[in-house]
Design an enzyme around this catalytic site. Structure first.
Site, PDB file in Angstrom:
ATOM      1  N   THR A 132       0.821  -1.206   0.000  1.00 46.27           N
ATOM      2  CA  THR A 132       0.000   0.000   0.000  1.00 46.27           C
ATOM      3  C   THR A 132       0.860   1.264   0.000  1.00 46.27           C
ATOM      4  O   THR A 132       0.382   2.328  -0.373  1.00 46.27           O
ATOM      5  CB  THR A 132      -0.931   0.029   1.228  1.00 46.27           C
ATOM      6  OG1 THR A 132      -0.164  -0.378   2.369  1.00 46.27           O
ATOM      7  CG2 THR A 132      -2.108  -0.906   1.048  1.00 46.27           C
ATOM      8  N   ASP A 133       2.120   1.139   0.404  1.00 46.28           N
ATOM      9  CA  ASP A 133       2.920   2.372   0.577  1.00 46.28           C
ATOM     10  C   ASP A 133       3.134   3.100  -0.740  1.00 46.28           C
ATOM     11  O   ASP A 133       2.929   4.305  -0.833  1.00 46.28           O
ATOM     12  CB  ASP A 133       4.236   2.120   1.338  1.00 46.28           C
ATOM     13  CG  ASP A 133       5.212   1.161   0.686  1.00 46.28           C
ATOM     14  OD1 ASP A 133       4.840   0.463  -0.287  1.00 46.28           O
ATOM     15  OD2 ASP A 133       6.363   1.096   1.164  1.00 46.28           O
ATOM     16  N   GLY A 145      12.259 -10.404   4.778  1.00 43.44           N
ATOM     17  CA  GLY A 145      11.065  -9.564   4.846  1.00 43.44           C
ATOM     18  C   GLY A 145      11.021  -8.696   6.095  1.00 43.44           C
ATOM     19  O   GLY A 145       9.992  -8.104   6.405  1.00 43.44           O
ATOM     20  N   SER A 172      17.467  -4.134   4.719  1.00 46.82           N
ATOM     21  CA  SER A 172      17.929  -3.042   3.854  1.00 46.82           C
ATOM     22  C   SER A 172      17.667  -1.684   4.505  1.00 46.82           C
ATOM     23  O   SER A 172      18.561  -0.831   4.552  1.00 46.82           O
ATOM     24  CB  SER A 172      17.261  -3.120   2.481  1.00 46.82           C
ATOM     25  OG  SER A 172      15.859  -3.166   2.586  1.00 46.82           O
ATOM     26  N   ASP A 175       9.483   1.158   5.083  1.00 52.24           N
ATOM     27  CA  ASP A 175      10.512   0.495   5.889  1.00 52.24           C
ATOM     28  C   ASP A 175      11.378   1.498   6.633  1.00 52.24           C
ATOM     29  O   ASP A 175      11.655   1.356   7.831  1.00 52.24           O
ATOM     30  CB  ASP A 175      11.391  -0.386   5.001  1.00 52.24           C
ATOM     31  CG  ASP A 175      10.605  -1.479   4.296  1.00 52.24           C
ATOM     32  OD1 ASP A 175       9.399  -1.616   4.585  1.00 52.24           O
ATOM     33  OD2 ASP A 175      11.193  -2.183   3.459  1.00 52.24           O
TER      34      ASP A 175
HETATM   35  P1  ADP Z   1      15.232  -7.349   3.284  1.00 55.23           P
HETATM   36  O1  ADP Z   1      15.235  -5.876   3.375  1.00 55.23           O
HETATM   37  O2  ADP Z   1      13.858  -7.926   3.304  1.00 55.23           O
HETATM   38  O3  ADP Z   1      16.096  -8.024   4.283  1.00 55.23           O
HETATM   39  P2  ADP Z   1      16.380  -6.730   0.715  1.00 55.23           P
HETATM   40  O4  ADP Z   1      16.627  -7.544  -0.497  1.00 55.23           O
HETATM   41  O5  ADP Z   1      15.556  -5.519   0.608  1.00 55.23           O
HETATM   42  O6  ADP Z   1      15.829  -7.716   1.848  1.00 55.23           O
HETATM   43  O7  ADP Z   1      17.780  -6.260   1.298  1.00 55.23           O
HETATM   44  C1  ADP Z   1      18.783  -7.221   1.557  1.00 55.23           C
HETATM   45  C2  ADP Z   1      20.119  -6.700   1.040  1.00 55.23           C
HETATM   46  O8  ADP Z   1      20.574  -5.622   1.887  1.00 55.23           O
HETATM   47  C3  ADP Z   1      21.237  -7.725   1.119  1.00 55.23           C
HETATM   48  O9  ADP Z   1      21.250  -8.556  -0.026  1.00 55.23           O
HETATM   49  C4  ADP Z   1      22.470  -6.848   1.193  1.00 55.23           C
HETATM   50  O10 ADP Z   1      22.807  -6.370  -0.093  1.00 55.23           O
HETATM   51  C5  ADP Z   1      21.972  -5.672   2.018  1.00 55.23           C
HETATM   52  N1  ADP Z   1      22.274  -5.848   3.441  1.00 55.23           N
HETATM   53  C6  ADP Z   1      21.394  -6.022   4.447  1.00 55.23           C
HETATM   54  N2  ADP Z   1      22.033  -6.119   5.643  1.00 55.23           N
HETATM   55  C7  ADP Z   1      23.354  -6.004   5.373  1.00 55.23           C
HETATM   56  C8  ADP Z   1      24.548  -6.012   6.166  1.00 55.23           C
HETATM   57  N3  ADP Z   1      24.511  -6.180   7.506  1.00 55.23           N
HETATM   58  N4  ADP Z   1      25.724  -5.850   5.536  1.00 55.23           N
HETATM   59  C9  ADP Z   1      25.780  -5.680   4.198  1.00 55.23           C
HETATM   60  N5  ADP Z   1      24.710  -5.667   3.406  1.00 55.23           N
HETATM   61  C10 ADP Z   1      23.511  -5.822   3.971  1.00 55.23           C
HETATM   62 MG    MG Z   2      14.364  -4.539   1.941  1.00 55.63          MG
END
Ligand code: ADP
Ligand code: MG
Length: 385
Positions: free
Chosen positions: A37-38, A126, A130, A174
């Site tokens: 929805t965002d 999820g 990120s 988020d």
């Molecule tokens: P979600 O936000 O649901 O966990 P996303 O695909 O949006 O999944 O984001 C995950 C991505 O964020 C990872 O593949 C990586 O690139 C980056 N990321 C998340 N946490 C870290 C971390 N601690 N160090 C480096 N990269 C990270």
């Molecule tokens: Mg994400």
């Protein structure tokens, strides 16, 4: 965080040969209700969770930025702030460097920095690892650059980094949850006006536990169906003659059924009914309290499974099994196509629900899920130094 703040200081010092100026931290989030929805200018109701990403940082005298993450066995990326442009960094470093780029693009001057990252937010589950990463870097950069930006402004910079540096067309939810969350509260966000209100979410005081069931099925926002859903929504809004699907109400659905193709109609119906469920959930939390959320969670899941088609067999099994084992309500959470489900349970039933889901996944031949509890926690800020 797998490292405590003092341990992160030590890790930073060992890697960069000097002490950090401080440690900043930002939580992941669970979205209680309000999915996809965002970016339709609608309503969401996430909360910041007690899992976070932390960054130890020290400014440099030059424009170089080095960022180290323990993620994936550990790696370090180095770049000059002068060379950053939209899309110029690939891989995980696009998130932290994208935030610094967004600051400068906004007119702030950020020093080159050495950064050491650590997180206990599961990646791709999820729970928005990120945004946790973006927001930890954003609160750090806000302080080290004296930019003085507000939480909503920092959220917008995090979103810009994710949209333009990473290339994932995600909305504002988020980052808003990670920056604006408060212990014991959910964040009710109007994504059009960006107005945020804290809504009480006292789980423990009501004898409730919120379980996260991480299916370990990973999703990919940049390449997966997320972008396709976004396009469907834009097409639906255009065909209905509104700026965004937020502008449609339940009463508009019969007309929409006559105008839209069958698939686009179902996408639109999910967004319209989901916005309605978010408003209903806020009323429930302010009145009866969280024990009354069950039916709304269940209806939200059915809508995502059948109308928006962003669930997957593992998420459906997690939800169905949790409900059979006594959960008050359950739904997939996050962008979909994998990631996690949430189940609202009476605390006395948490172990039985966890066991039932674990058994059901084994019987189906799926990888073992991770099941854990989350609490509504405080938003991003400085934790040491
Ligand atoms: P979600 O936000 O649901 O966990 P996303 O695909 O949006 O999944 O984001 C995950 C991505 O964020 C990872 O593949 C990586 O690139 C980056 N990321 C998340 N946490 C870290 C971390 N601690 N160090 C480096 N990269 C990270
Ligand atoms: Mg994400």
């Amino acid at each position: 965080m797998t490292l405590s703040a003092p341990e992160l200081v030590t890790a930073f010092t060992n890697r960069f040969g000097r002490e950090p100026a401080g440690v900043w931290s930002a939580p992941g989030r669970v979205n209680l209700i309000g999915e996809h929805t965002d970016y339709n200018d609608g309503f969401v109701l996430p909360f910041a969770i007690n899992r976070s990403t932390s960054v130890a940082a020290a400014p440099r005298r030059d424009r170089t930025t080095q960022v180290h993450s323990a993620f994936n066995g550990g790696s370090t990326v180095s770049a000059s702030l002068d060379d950053l442009q939209a899309g110029s960094i690939q891989g995980w470093a696009a998130y932290p460097l994208g935030v610094l780029w967004a600051f400068e693009d906004h007119g702030a001057r950020v020093p080159g920095v050495d950064l050491y990252l650590d997180s206990d937010v599961p990646v791709g589950a999820g729970l928005s690892s990120s945004a946790a990463l973006e927001c930890a870097v954003a609160v750090m950069a806000n302080e080290l650059s004296d930019a003085g930006l507000t939480g909503p402004e920092l959220a917008a910079l995090g979103q810009r980094a994710e949209n333009l540096m990473v290339g994932a067309p995600t909305g504002i939810m988020d980052q808003s949850a990670s920056l604006l969350g408060e212990e014991g509260h959910a964040v009710f966000l109007d994504c059009r006006t960006r107005e945020a209100q804290l809504v009480p979410l006292d789980l423990a005081g009501n004898g409730l536990t919120l379980l996260v069931i991480d299916t370990k099925v990973s999703h990919e926002h940049s390449t997966g169906g997320y972008a396709a859903r976004r396009t469907s929504c834009e097409r639906g809004a255009e065909a209905m003659g509104v700026a965004a699907l937020r502008d449609l109400s339940l009463a508009d659905l019969p007309a929409a059924a006559g105008i839209l193709d069958e698939e686009t109609f179902r996408r639109v119906r999910h967004i319209v009914t989901e916005n309605d469920r978010v408003l209903a959930a806020v009323d429930v939390l302010r009145g009866q309290g969280p024990a009354g959320l069950g039916a709304l969670l269940n209806e939200s899941h059915a809508s995502m499974r059948d109308d928006f088609e962003i669930s997957c067999p593992e998420l459906d099994l997690a939800v169905d099994t949790a409900l059979s084992a006594g959960a008050l309500g359950a739904r997939m959470t996050g962008g979909g196509f994998g990631g996690s489900a949430i189940a609202l349970v009476n605390s006395d039933d948490a172990d039985a629900v966890t066991a039932a889901v674990t058994v059901a996944f084994a019987a189906a031949g799926y990888a073992a899920p991770a099941v854990f509890t989350v609490l509504p926690a405080a938003g991003a800020g400085r934790v040491q130094g």
